[in-house]
Structure formats: C-alpha cells, structure tokens
Enzyme design. Structure first.
Site, PDB file in Angstrom:
ATOM      1  N   CYS A   3       0.858  -1.193   0.000  1.00  0.00           N
ATOM      2  CA  CYS A   3       0.000   0.000   0.000  1.00  0.00           C
ATOM      3  C   CYS A   3       0.888   1.235   0.000  1.00  0.00           C
ATOM      4  CB  CYS A   3      -0.919  -0.005   1.223  1.00  0.00           C
ATOM      5  SG  CYS A   3      -1.738   1.579   1.503  1.00  0.00           S
ATOM      6  N   ASP A  29      -0.082  16.590  -0.949  1.00  0.00           N
ATOM      7  CA  ASP A  29      -0.372  15.752  -2.108  1.00  0.00           C
ATOM      8  C   ASP A  29       0.693  15.957  -3.180  1.00  0.00           C
ATOM      9  OD1 ASP A  29      -3.268  14.378  -3.277  1.00  0.00           O
ATOM     10  OD2 ASP A  29      -1.743  14.947  -4.752  1.00  0.00           O
ATOM     11  N   ASN A  86     -12.684  10.529  -1.525  1.00  0.00           N
ATOM     12  CA  ASN A  86     -13.194   9.755  -2.650  1.00  0.00           C
ATOM     13  C   ASN A  86     -13.300   8.291  -2.247  1.00  0.00           C
ATOM     14  OD1 ASN A  86     -13.184  12.008  -4.438  1.00  0.00           O
ATOM     15  ND2 ASN A  86     -10.977  11.783  -4.666  1.00  0.00           N
ATOM     16  N   HIS A  97      -6.212   3.455   0.517  1.00  0.00           N
ATOM     17  CA  HIS A  97      -5.927   3.654   1.944  1.00  0.00           C
ATOM     18  C   HIS A  97      -6.742   4.892   2.301  1.00  0.00           C
ATOM     19  CE1 HIS A  97      -2.916   3.552   5.471  1.00  0.00           C
ATOM     20  NE2 HIS A  97      -3.687   4.607   5.705  1.00  0.00           N
ATOM     21  N   HIS A  99      -8.271   8.196   3.012  1.00  0.00           N
ATOM     22  CA  HIS A  99      -7.634   9.512   3.089  1.00  0.00           C
ATOM     23  C   HIS A  99      -8.645  10.615   2.851  1.00  0.00           C
ATOM     24  CE1 HIS A  99      -7.298   8.061  -1.083  1.00  0.00           C
ATOM     25  NE2 HIS A  99      -7.337   9.322  -1.464  1.00  0.00           N
TER      26      HIS A  99
HETATM   27  P1  DGP Z   1      -7.625   9.754  -4.553  1.00  0.00           P
HETATM   28  O1  DGP Z   1      -7.678   9.988  -6.021  1.00  0.00           O
HETATM   29  O2  DGP Z   1      -8.790  10.391  -3.805  1.00  0.00           O
HETATM   30  O3  DGP Z   1      -7.447   8.306  -4.207  1.00  0.00           O
HETATM   31  O4  DGP Z   1      -6.349  10.536  -4.036  1.00  0.00           O
HETATM   32  C1  DGP Z   1      -5.070   9.993  -4.022  1.00  0.00           C
HETATM   33  C2  DGP Z   1      -4.122  11.142  -3.963  1.00  0.00           C
HETATM   34  O5  DGP Z   1      -2.861  10.635  -3.624  1.00  0.00           O
HETATM   35  C3  DGP Z   1      -3.956  11.887  -5.281  1.00  0.00           C
HETATM   36  O6  DGP Z   1      -4.446  13.220  -5.145  1.00  0.00           O
HETATM   37  C4  DGP Z   1      -2.454  11.890  -5.535  1.00  0.00           C
HETATM   38  C5  DGP Z   1      -1.886  11.453  -4.217  1.00  0.00           C
HETATM   39  N1  DGP Z   1      -0.668  10.657  -4.320  1.00  0.00           N
HETATM   40  C6  DGP Z   1      -0.493   9.547  -5.091  1.00  0.00           C
HETATM   41  N2  DGP Z   1       0.749   9.059  -4.929  1.00  0.00           N
HETATM   42  C7  DGP Z   1       1.360   9.879  -4.013  1.00  0.00           C
HETATM   43  C8  DGP Z   1       2.668   9.890  -3.428  1.00  0.00           C
HETATM   44  O7  DGP Z   1       3.531   9.038  -3.687  1.00  0.00           O
HETATM   45  N3  DGP Z   1       2.948  10.901  -2.563  1.00  0.00           N
HETATM   46  C9  DGP Z   1       2.017  11.851  -2.230  1.00  0.00           C
HETATM   47  N4  DGP Z   1       2.397  12.800  -1.369  1.00  0.00           N
HETATM   48  N5  DGP Z   1       0.777  11.864  -2.762  1.00  0.00           N
HETATM   49  C10 DGP Z   1       0.461  10.889  -3.637  1.00  0.00           C
END
Ligand code: DGP
Length: 113
Positions: A3, A29, A86, A97, A99
C-alpha cells in the site's frame, strides 16, 4: 502490505509531512489541485470510507478533530478550505488507503463534481 500510503507512513516513500501523531499523518499531495492540498490518513490501514465501522469509528473522529489544526498549520484556517474523501471507482479513488483531501489557498470551484 503493498500500500502506497502505508509505505509513506513507515518512511519507505518520502513525503512532505505537515502533521503527525501516533494515530494519523498529514502530508502534501504529490499532484496538488489547489495551492494547499494535504492528505490526512490513519496510520492503521483501512481501504477507504467503506471500511469505517462501529469497531474502528474512533479513527474518523480523530482525523476530523485534527483537521482544524492541520488547516491552521498550512495557513488556510481563516480563508477556508474543502475536505473531500473519494470512495470507490465512481469517485475516482486511486489509492486504497482511507484519506481525506484538504484543499484551499484559493477560491475553489462552486461545483464539487
Ligand atoms: P484519490 O484519487 O482520492 O485516491 O487521491 C489519491 C491522492 O494521492 C492523489 O491526489 C495523488 C496522491 N498521491 C499519489 N501518490 C502519491 C505519493 O507518492 N505521494 C504523495 N504525497 N501523494 C500521492
């Protein structure tokens, strides 16, 4: 467990952490959709909103009780912010996971979807 956010929690993947305690973590993000875009996650793995039950509902309260502090740390407490989670494919959840997105730092769209 394979994960992405669990790897961020245990430090295998670096992140820009803005808040952390024994139960939750908040980090910026990687693909911000607003000047301030922070993700708040439980340190315990839950796949998403559908995993919240009577047995673990305390974590939802812990997360929400810290969101105002995280907003203050990131400078958007007074200007305002949006909290989004989401759940599932129609909502385009991409990381399984639980969030919560905190978005702010500019006037956001009046429309949410
Ligand atoms: P969702 O689409 O609601 O599942 O949001 C997942 C978010 O996670 C998306 O806005 C981008 C973010 N994200 C994906 N990979 C990484 C990462 O490796 N580091 C960080 N800081 N954010 C990430």
């Amino acid at each position: 467990m394979d994960c992405l956010f669990c790897k961020i929690i245990n430090g295998q993947i670096p992140s820009d952490i803005v808040f952390e305690d024994e139960s939750i973590m908040a980090f910026r993000d990687i693909a911000p959709q607003a000047p301030v875009h922070v993700l708040v996650i439980p340190k315990t793995h839950l796949s998403g909103m559908n995993d919240i039950t009577d047995d673990n509902k305390e974590i939802a309260g812990l997360i929400f009780s810290k969101i105002p502090e995280i907003a203050k740390i990131t400078g958007i407490s007074e200007s305002g912010y949006r909290v989004v989670s989401n759940c599932g494919s129609d909502a385009c959840q991409s990381v399984n996971h639980l969030h919560f997105h905190i978005l702010g730092g500019k006037k956001l769209s009046e429309k949410m979807a």
